[in-house]
Design a protein around this motif. Structure first.
Motif, PDB file in Angstrom:
ATOM      1  N   ARG A 179      -4.073  -3.298 -17.710  1.00 34.90           N
ATOM      2  CA  ARG A 179      -3.858  -4.047 -16.464  1.00 34.90           C
ATOM      3  C   ARG A 179      -4.891  -5.143 -16.252  1.00 34.90           C
ATOM      4  NH1 ARG A 179      -1.975   0.864 -12.392  1.00 34.90           N
ATOM      5  NH2 ARG A 179      -0.301   1.566 -13.756  1.00 34.90           N
ATOM      6  N   MET A 219       9.834  -3.189 -19.339  1.00 35.49           N
ATOM      7  CA  MET A 219       8.664  -2.322 -19.490  1.00 35.49           C
ATOM      8  C   MET A 219       7.417  -3.155 -19.770  1.00 35.49           C
ATOM      9  SD  MET A 219       9.339   0.669 -18.746  1.00 35.49           S
ATOM     10  CE  MET A 219       7.694   1.254 -19.153  1.00 35.49           C
ATOM     11  N   GLY A 220       7.597  -4.210 -20.550  1.00 35.34           N
ATOM     12  CA  GLY A 220       6.460  -5.083 -20.823  1.00 35.34           C
ATOM     13  C   GLY A 220       5.925  -5.720 -19.552  1.00 35.34           C
ATOM     14  N   ALA A 270       5.939  -4.272 -16.678  1.00 35.51           N
ATOM     15  CA  ALA A 270       5.755  -3.201 -15.690  1.00 35.51           C
ATOM     16  C   ALA A 270       4.527  -3.411 -14.811  1.00 35.51           C
ATOM     17  CB  ALA A 270       5.664  -1.850 -16.397  1.00 35.51           C
ATOM     18  N   THR A 271       3.488  -4.008 -15.362  1.00 33.24           N
ATOM     19  CA  THR A 271       2.273  -4.162 -14.570  1.00 33.24           C
ATOM     20  C   THR A 271       2.166  -5.555 -13.959  1.00 33.24           C
ATOM     21  OG1 THR A 271       1.077  -4.877 -16.511  1.00 33.24           O
ATOM     22  CG2 THR A 271       1.031  -2.532 -16.010  1.00 33.24           C
TER      23      THR A 271
END
Ligand code: ADP
Ligand code: MG
Lengths: 237, 304
Positions: free
Chosen positions: A75, A99-100, A102-103
């Protein structure tokens, strides 16, 4: 941008890294080459906190990230495109890319998706196909695209050419160059395919048995007779 | 024919409840590769909490039936979710890197503790609840065998279908669901994408436990009698359902639940009610021997 100092690491009793020092500056492509089992993957994974470093420090953008949990390290702006690609086989291409991200900030998603699909038009055609049904080259593209979705400061690439046809390998390396040149992403590239990697990289390091034994500009290392003998002859494509 | 229809209705009702419990087994197995043997006990706790919650709301609080049921539902879900979370934190997480047998033994330990806790706190005698929701419809008014569908059965169906639909939506459409599927497929990679996998695992236990809690509530209302031991049998049956459907497969858990419910209902109706559990376990053995991946399960070899 990414700095590693005196890094030791391993798996239980097996010690794999014995004091690694290196630095990747902003905007650079740095290559790390070395034989199978030298500790390249272990170095990248230790940077990401799994396994944990037993000694030494890792800095990302001036911040000490040693000992942080993997998801906290990521992150802070690191993206890892790991050995073997590890895309999620039972998720669609789109979901893998999600998903890539996601942050990341959801507000950036559409823009980032468009950017990645522009880079990899093949993925656009396969957006709703399961990841596991892609070819090896497409899976590698997806893995890189997925890593880019988080807008990383530093992109770690572990053997992106592994198991791919020479034509696809050339394509992948061109894309890595483009990512670095056009999007300003700092790249730390690990490869057994030393020829391609050193040609692409601004600077390079050679790893032997968990230690850096040689460093220099990509061109210098390519010209180095020792390297030619060990890593290039026969291995070049 | 009428008899058959009636058993079909009964079997589907029972199966819906098994399916809800089976989801918890299969979710946890998918992510951690372990059988959460304490899951049946969570369901038993859910049954007790709903009974206590309902009685407290009606007798102490003087709430009307609908409100009391809603309160019992929320209390049950909240408490069982908390139990699920706690069990994972205390009994499983410290053993995540231990040999596979360790968390299994820990799970059995937890379920023994919880069972004894329930027995101590509530007594070992069966607890009755007078019928709360009465009445229903007579579907076929035959002379030799009228087929009926009770309100309670309708409620069980509607609740189960709603929960399963919501759950499916959560898994397929939300970012938590995506993170759960990613963690299930490759936990290390999920972490490398910034996913806090411990939180995902916690969420999985919380959701699975809350679903089992609702199953406990429905059983309390449907049968009107519970005891501290119901978790064991229901747990094994739901586990069988999960294995039959394909452990790790969510649609498989729902399907397996319905099938086990039907098998049990028909077996009791046409063969022998005393041996109805034997049928379920016979199925478990047969599936494990002849088709270990279950009906909707996938073989573990995947191109990666
Ligand atoms: N998961 C693991 N458990 C134990 N030893 C490992 C593991 N992964 C790698 N090693 C060992 O660590 C050393 C370095 O491996 P690795 O980092 O994978 O090398 P490279 O990526 O350069 O091929 C090797 O000796 C390898 O056998
Ligand atoms: Mg490697």
């Amino acid at each position: 941008m990414l700095k590693v100092e005196g890094l030791h690491s391993g798996y239980g009793r097996i010690r794999a890294l014995h004091g690694v020092d290196l630095e990747v500056r902003q905007g650079e492509i740095v290559a790390l080459v070395g034989a199978n089992g030298a500790g390249k993957t272990t170095l990248l994974m230790t940077i990401c906190g799994n396994p944990r470093a037993s000694a030494g420090k890792v800095w990302l953008a001036g911040e000490d990230i040693t000992g942080l949990a993997t998801h906290h390290i990521i992150r802070r702006g690191l993206a890892h495109c790991p050995e073997g690609r590890r895309i999620f086989p039972r998720m669609t291409v789109l979901e893998n890319l999600q998903m890539g991200a996601a942050t990341g900030d959801p507000a950036h998603f559409d823009q980032d998706l468009e950017r990645v699909l522009e880079l990899f038009p093949r993925l656009k055609e396969r957006l709703h196909q399961r990841g596991g049904t892609l070819s090896g080259g497409e899976q590698q593209m997806l893995a890189i695209g997925r890593a880019l979705m988080s807008r990383p400061k530093v992109l770690l690439l572990d053997e992106p050419s592994l198991g791919l046809a020479p034509l696809v390998v050339r394509q992948i390396f061109e894309i890595i160059a483009a990512i670095n040149r056009d999007q300003g992403v700092t790249v730390f590239l690990v490869e057994q395919n030393a020829f391609h990697a050193l040609k692409l990289a601004h600077r390079g390091h050679v790893m032997v048995n968990g230690r850096i034994t040689l460093s220099g500009s990509g061109a210098d290392l390519l010209a180095n007779p020792e390297i030619r003998a060990h890593y290039l002859d026969g291995g070049a494509s | 024919m009428e008899y058959f229809l009636q058993q079909l209705i009964n079997g589907l009702t029972l199966g819906a409840i098994y399916g809800l419990i089976a989801l918890g087994y299969t979710m946890v197995y998918g992510i951690l590769g372990m059988i959460n043997f304490a899951h049946g006990t969570i369901y038993m706790l859910g049954a007790f909490i709903s009974l206590i919650g309902y009685l407290a709301a009606t007798t102490v609080g003087g709430a009307p039936v609908t409100l009391a049921l809603l309160l019992a539902l929320f209390a049950t879900m909240a408490f069982t979710a908390l139990w699920g979370w706690t069990i994972e934190r205390v009994a499983y997480r410290p053993l995540r890197k231990a040999p596979r047998l360790a968390p299994l033994i820990s799970a059995i330990g937890v379920s023994i503790i919880l069972q004894n806790f329930a027995a101590l706190a509530q007594g070992t005698r069966a607890k009755p609840l007078p019928p709360v929701i009465r009445g229903g419809f007579t579907l076929i008014n035959s002379d030799d065998f009228p087929v009926s569908l009770s309100w309670m059965q309708i409620i069980v169906f509607v609740m189960t279908v709603t929960l399963m639909a919501g759950f499916t939506w959560m898994i397929t459409r939300t970012s938590l669901g995506r993170a759960q599927r990613a963690t299930e497929q490759d936990m290390k990679m999920a972490a490398l994408l910034g996913i806090d996998v411990d939180r995902v695992v916690s969420a999985t236990f919380v959701i699975g436990a809350a679903l089992a809690g609702v199953a406990g509530l429905m059983v309390t209302l449907y049968y009107g009698v519970i005891d501290f031991y119901i978790g064991f049998l229901a747990g094994i049956k739901a586990f069988t359902a999960a294995v039959l459907g394909g452990i790790g497969s969510l649609p498989g858990a729902m399907l397996g639940g319905l099938l086990i419910g039907l098998i049990e209902a028909f077996w009791s109706a046409y063969f022998s009610i005393e041996y109805k559990d034997v049928a379920t376990f016979g199925i478990l053995v047969l599936v494990l021997v002849f088709r270990p991946t279950g009906l909707l399960g996938r073989p573990d070899v995947e191109k990666i």
